[in-house]
Design a protein around this motif. Sequence first.
Motif, PDB file in Angstrom:
ATOM      1  N   THR A 470       0.830  -1.209   0.000  1.00 19.63           N
ATOM      2  CA  THR A 470       0.000   0.000   0.000  1.00 19.63           C
ATOM      3  C   THR A 470       0.862   1.257   0.000  1.00 19.63           C
ATOM      4  OG1 THR A 470      -1.749  -1.172   1.198  1.00 19.63           O
ATOM      5  CG2 THR A 470      -1.793   1.230   1.266  1.00 19.63           C
ATOM      6  N   MET A 471       1.961   1.238   0.767  1.00 18.87           N
ATOM      7  CA  MET A 471       2.872   2.380   0.781  1.00 18.87           C
ATOM      8  C   MET A 471       3.510   2.570  -0.596  1.00 18.87           C
ATOM      9  SD  MET A 471       4.735   1.787   4.471  1.00 18.87           S
ATOM     10  CE  MET A 471       5.949   3.066   4.101  1.00 18.87           C
ATOM     11  N   LEU A 472       3.881   1.453  -1.240  1.00 19.46           N
ATOM     12  CA  LEU A 472       4.483   1.541  -2.576  1.00 19.46           C
ATOM     13  C   LEU A 472       3.493   2.132  -3.574  1.00 19.46           C
ATOM     14  CD1 LEU A 472       6.865   0.765  -4.474  1.00 19.46           C
ATOM     15  CD2 LEU A 472       5.713  -1.434  -4.820  1.00 19.46           C
ATOM     16  N   ALA A 473       2.227   1.668  -3.518  1.00 16.34           N
ATOM     17  CA  ALA A 473       1.211   2.181  -4.445  1.00 16.34           C
ATOM     18  C   ALA A 473       0.971   3.671  -4.226  1.00 16.34           C
ATOM     19  CB  ALA A 473      -0.090   1.403  -4.276  1.00 16.34           C
ATOM     20  N   ALA A 474       0.889   4.078  -2.978  1.00 15.78           N
ATOM     21  CA  ALA A 474       0.629   5.485  -2.683  1.00 15.78           C
ATOM     22  C   ALA A 474       1.762   6.367  -3.185  1.00 15.78           C
ATOM     23  CB  ALA A 474       0.435   5.664  -1.182  1.00 15.78           C
ATOM     24  N   ARG A 475       3.016   5.856  -3.130  1.00 14.60           N
ATOM     25  CA  ARG A 475       4.155   6.680  -3.568  1.00 14.60           C
ATOM     26  C   ARG A 475       4.263   6.729  -5.093  1.00 14.60           C
ATOM     27  NH1 ARG A 475       9.368   6.070  -5.068  1.00 14.60           N
ATOM     28  NH2 ARG A 475       9.279   3.807  -4.851  1.00 14.60           N
ATOM     29  N   LEU A 476       4.194   5.567  -5.748  1.00 18.64           N
ATOM     30  CA  LEU A 476       4.417   5.526  -7.197  1.00 18.64           C
ATOM     31  C   LEU A 476       3.228   6.081  -7.986  1.00 18.64           C
ATOM     32  CD1 LEU A 476       6.167   2.058  -7.716  1.00 18.64           C
ATOM     33  CD2 LEU A 476       7.214   4.315  -7.500  1.00 18.64           C
ATOM     34  N   LEU A 477       2.026   5.873  -7.485  1.00 19.78           N
ATOM     35  CA  LEU A 477       0.831   6.250  -8.249  1.00 19.78           C
ATOM     36  C   LEU A 477       0.164   7.506  -7.712  1.00 19.78           C
ATOM     37  CD1 LEU A 477      -0.690   2.675  -8.610  1.00 19.78           C
ATOM     38  CD2 LEU A 477       0.530   3.969 -10.367  1.00 19.78           C
ATOM     39  N   GLU A 478       0.864   8.231  -6.864  1.00 25.08           N
ATOM     40  CA  GLU A 478       0.274   9.411  -6.234  1.00 25.08           C
ATOM     41  C   GLU A 478      -0.275  10.426  -7.236  1.00 25.08           C
ATOM     42  OE1 GLU A 478      -0.258  13.272  -4.660  1.00 25.08           O
ATOM     43  OE2 GLU A 478       1.413  12.741  -5.994  1.00 25.08           O
TER      44      GLU A 478
END
Length: 558
Positions: A470-478
Amino acid sequence: MAPEAAAERLGFVTLEQFLQKLPPELKILHDGGNGSGTLRWVEPSELDDPTPYLVDGEFILTAGLPFLGDGGGDEKVDAYVSRLVGAGVGALGFGLEPYFDAVPETLVAACRRHNLTLLEVPKTVPFAAIGLEFSQLLESDNARVFRQLADTNRQLMRAVLSARPEHELLAALVQRVPVWALLVGADGRTRARATAPGSGGAGSGTARSGGAGSGAISGNGSLNPPAAVELSVLQPLLGRLLAGSGPRVEMESLAEPASVVFGHPLRSTRDANLGALVLGAAAPLTPAQNSVVSSVVGLLELLVRQRTSGSLAPSQLATALLLHPETAGSGGTKHVNGLKDLLAQSISSTRSAPLRVVQGVKADAGWSAGESPVRELLQWRRMFDTKLVEITDYGFAAITRLKVDDALLAETEKLGWRLVIGDATEFQGLASAYQRVTSLRARVHATGRSARVDEVTWSVAGLLGREAGTMLAARLLEPVLGQEDPERRSAQLAVLRTWLGENGSWDATAKALGLHRNSVRRQINGLAELLDTDLNQAQVRAELWFALQYVDEDSQPR
């Protein structure tokens, strides 16, 4: 009281303590100056010669029957008192009435002549009340001693679990018992020493000596031990201790400084001498103090045995695995079987039993190694029933034969720890099992939840875990997820997910979405610009693909 029972009594009452508790109506007609002497019992007796039935240190009560008629003559009274003094009687109490209304002067003179403490007991104080007062005082004294012994044992256990257990044990000993202490190795050299302040010792292991108020086990004589002596003076005693066999106590009396020196050998399980504990005291120790000394000797013996002659399996196995990891599991049959035997001894199991690697992580991210790694080590050894435990910078690692069921996991988590529990493996697979467990440690640390290797999906997404994903998604797809228009956001994510799933094929993506290939190309180029990244790079595509696994259909990270 029987002599055997008196000898086993831990506490004691002095004559001075007892006299302070007696009713003020009692008068001391002569003080024999033995107030610090031990008082064993209070015994009423009207016999002409009660000495065959007495033990040392009794308080005799009489109403004067032996002194009636001819018994009141000077010679007979003198002989009576002389016999009492010879039997070690601590004091004589003379009760007024029914035979006498005053203590006979012949008795007072005889007690002064033989220096026997004499008291006058008025008729208002029955002998039974005096005996009851002594029993209550003795009971309270013994209760105090037992409380002190329990407190002392707790202090000794803390010393054993400290970083320098031998030094701390000696320091605890001299706090509780008025002695100086010297620990000597099998080579005759000093390993540790402790002396109480005020004793004049020059040892480096000085410790404060507790008085009665601080929980010290009270004893005969001065609370301060004599000054510690030089090692050279003790050579004859050490020679006997290190040369003999079996449990024993060797003793010597020193004139300068005046002291009693006694030593206990420290022995291996095969009765080899591993060293000695030498103590010096100003006076013989009480049974309670000897009990503390015996506990210290036993603990020191265990420590020395563990270090020099305990189970060799863990050290041999660790040496083989640390120094020769490349051959530990690939040597000849005899070599591998030998290592398996050592491993079985270390985990209390059989050679063919399945093994598990377990790593522990403290739930509190700010945790660091405590002051007593030995305590942690013993705790994990007990819980996982293995000697193969390592304290690490992240927590601990262990090799165990246990399955680590839910009950054991719950017990560990209750202590504030989270576990990575490896899958079952054999001896040759330990290194790979350790790697698999290590790969999950960061996930457990981040999520705060324990994990089992055999329950994890072995894919990048599975190993990454929901929180990290979830942290990865929030950072890359922000840039995409942050758009206010939900329909545009969902459409862009659908195009990106489909295009990555079709391995970047424009035609396949257009067919799957029902769009023209030029429309797909235009939207993908727009996404590349919005995300500020190069979608032609394989690593970028891979990271975006994994990030999309943690985004719900409603375009929210999950």
